[in-house]
Enzyme design. Structure first.
Site, short mmCIF file in Angstrom:
data_model
loop_
_atom_site.label_atom_id
_atom_site.label_comp_id
_atom_site.label_asym_id
_atom_site.label_seq_id
_atom_site.Cartn_x
_atom_site.Cartn_y
_atom_site.Cartn_z
N SER A 52 0.86 -1.18 0.00
CA SER A 52 0.00 0.00 0.00
C SER A 52 0.89 1.23 0.00
CB SER A 52 -0.88 0.00 1.26
OG SER A 52 -1.46 1.27 1.46
N TYR A 73 -1.44 2.96 17.25
CA TYR A 73 -2.31 1.93 16.68
C TYR A 73 -3.58 2.54 16.09
CZ TYR A 73 -4.59 -2.56 16.11
OH TYR A 73 -5.20 -3.66 15.58
#
Length: 199
Positions: A52, A73
């Site tokens: 990606s 996160y």
């Protein structure tokens, strides 16, 4: 993918680390001998890792691969998604070095921003952000498939270990060129798979 909590698999591994990195790494290791036996100079083997453009925001923290520290996160682009997608690029480059004399070519690629069900585990803010990106920059699944297959099937493409962004060769995150990081990631990944009885 992003969430306010670290999600672990039944193997007690962070879900993105296992699904995005360890799973394709394991599959590649399991198929590698068969691929080596099936290729020739005229018909080289080709292995593509779907990464990606988010890998540009990734980092490799060997003390926190499984996110025990939970740093960043929640971030929709950074966090472990970007980290694991960087791992895909690193593994593709390292594998190209390992099999350089085996008539096998490797690639990593960003297919484009495509509407998929990757959002299903996201919090609503991340889902909103990703949907906005898809509305502004999204491409069809068909175009994403073409972008994925181009580096693998193009007869002009004789290179290996390269990163492609929507079918166009691009220089990856500079961490992907760090041989020390690549060696360590490979060894740590193999060790984790051994600890789980998978290799």
């Amino acid at each position: 993918m992003s969430s306010n909590q670290v999600i672990k698999t039944k193997d007690n591994l962070e879900i993105q680390f296992q699904v995005n990195h360890l799973a394709p790494f394991l599959l590649t290791l399991l198929l590698l001998d068969t691929i080596k036996k099936s290729v020739s100079a005229e018909l080289p083997g080709k292995i593509a890792f779907t990464s990606s453009s988010g890998h540009f925001n990734g980092e490799i923290d060997f003390d926190n691969l499984n996110l025990e520290k939970r740093s960043s996160y929640w971030h929709p682009i950074k966090g472990n998604y970007g980290n694991t997608k960087l791992m895909n690029v690193i593994v593709a480059k390292e594998l190209s070095r390992i099999v350089q004399n085996e008539n096998i070519r490797t690639y990593s690629l960003h297919p484009g921003i495509i509407s998929t069900n990757i959002n299903h585990m996201n919090n609503r803010y991340t889902t909103y952000f990703i949907n906005l990106l898809i509305m502004m920059f999204g491409i069809s699944a068909e175009q994403g498939a073409i972008n994925t297959l181009y580096p693998v099937l193009s007869p002009e493409n004789k290179e290996t270990g390269e990163y492609y962004n929507e079918g166009i060769k691009q220089e990856p995150n500079k961490i992907a060129n760090d041989q020390e990081v690549a060696n360590k990631l490979w060894k740590v990944s193999e060790q984790l798979l051994r600890e789980h009885g998978l290799i």
